[in-house]
Motif scaffolding. Structure first.
Motif, PDB file in Angstrom:
ATOM      1  N   PHE A 122      46.421  38.007  45.912  1.00  0.00           N
ATOM      2  CA  PHE A 122      46.045  38.997  44.713  1.00  0.00           C
ATOM      3  C   PHE A 122      46.490  38.095  43.544  1.00  0.00           C
ATOM      4  O   PHE A 122      47.512  37.749  43.389  1.00  0.00           O
ATOM      5  N   PHE A 123      45.563  37.855  42.417  1.00  0.00           N
ATOM      6  CA  PHE A 123      45.965  37.637  41.107  1.00  0.00           C
ATOM      7  C   PHE A 123      45.732  38.791  40.462  1.00  0.00           C
ATOM      8  O   PHE A 123      44.566  38.935  39.986  1.00  0.00           O
ATOM      9  N   LEU A 124      46.676  39.307  39.867  1.00  0.00           N
ATOM     10  CA  LEU A 124      46.713  40.757  38.945  1.00  0.00           C
ATOM     11  C   LEU A 124      46.985  40.448  37.655  1.00  0.00           C
ATOM     12  O   LEU A 124      47.725  39.590  37.198  1.00  0.00           O
ATOM     13  N   ASN A 125      45.845  40.826  36.901  1.00  0.00           N
ATOM     14  CA  ASN A 125      45.909  40.673  35.489  1.00  0.00           C
ATOM     15  C   ASN A 125      46.825  41.817  34.971  1.00  0.00           C
ATOM     16  O   ASN A 125      46.342  42.924  35.165  1.00  0.00           O
ATOM     17  N   ILE A 126      47.968  41.513  34.295  1.00  0.00           N
ATOM     18  CA  ILE A 126      48.652  42.883  33.608  1.00  0.00           C
ATOM     19  C   ILE A 126      48.967  42.572  32.233  1.00  0.00           C
ATOM     20  O   ILE A 126      48.701  41.608  31.793  1.00  0.00           O
ATOM     21  N   GLU A 127      49.209  43.805  31.659  1.00  0.00           N
ATOM     22  CA  GLU A 127      49.384  43.895  30.436  1.00  0.00           C
ATOM     23  C   GLU A 127      50.878  44.444  30.137  1.00  0.00           C
ATOM     24  O   GLU A 127      51.172  45.122  30.991  1.00  0.00           O
TER      25      GLU A 127
END
Length: 93
Positions: free
Chosen positions: A25-30
């Protein structure tokens, strides 16, 4: 930390050494600006997620600065790890 999206791919083990399935997984996070993990370039969370005999877990993770692909030396807090684990569990292929 808030997960805003992801890319996932099932990893292939041509050797058959690994038991179960692995997903990358490559999770986009803020991340809030006042968090030490914050970067103006953005941050991704790379997760290797393992599924074996109806059990699933985070096998490995790394924070990566989006613009430079530099690995950042940070660890997930317990509640963040729980959040990531549940997110991945819900989004495996």
């Amino acid at each position: 930390m808030e997960i805003t999206g992801h890319n996932v791919e099932k990893l292939n083990d041509p050797t058959g050494i690994i038991v179960g399935d692995r997903y990358e997984f490559f999770l986009n996070i803020e991340v809030p600006e006042d968090d030490e993990l914050y970067s103006e370039n953005g941050v991704l969370l790379k997760v290797i997620y393992a599924v074996e005999d109806h059990e699933s877990r985070i096998a490995l993770y790394q924070f990566i600065e989006r613009a430079t692909n530099e690995v950042l030396d940070f660890a997930l807090e317990d509640e963040e790890e729980e959040l990531v684990n549940e997110y991945c569990k819900q989004h495996i292929e």
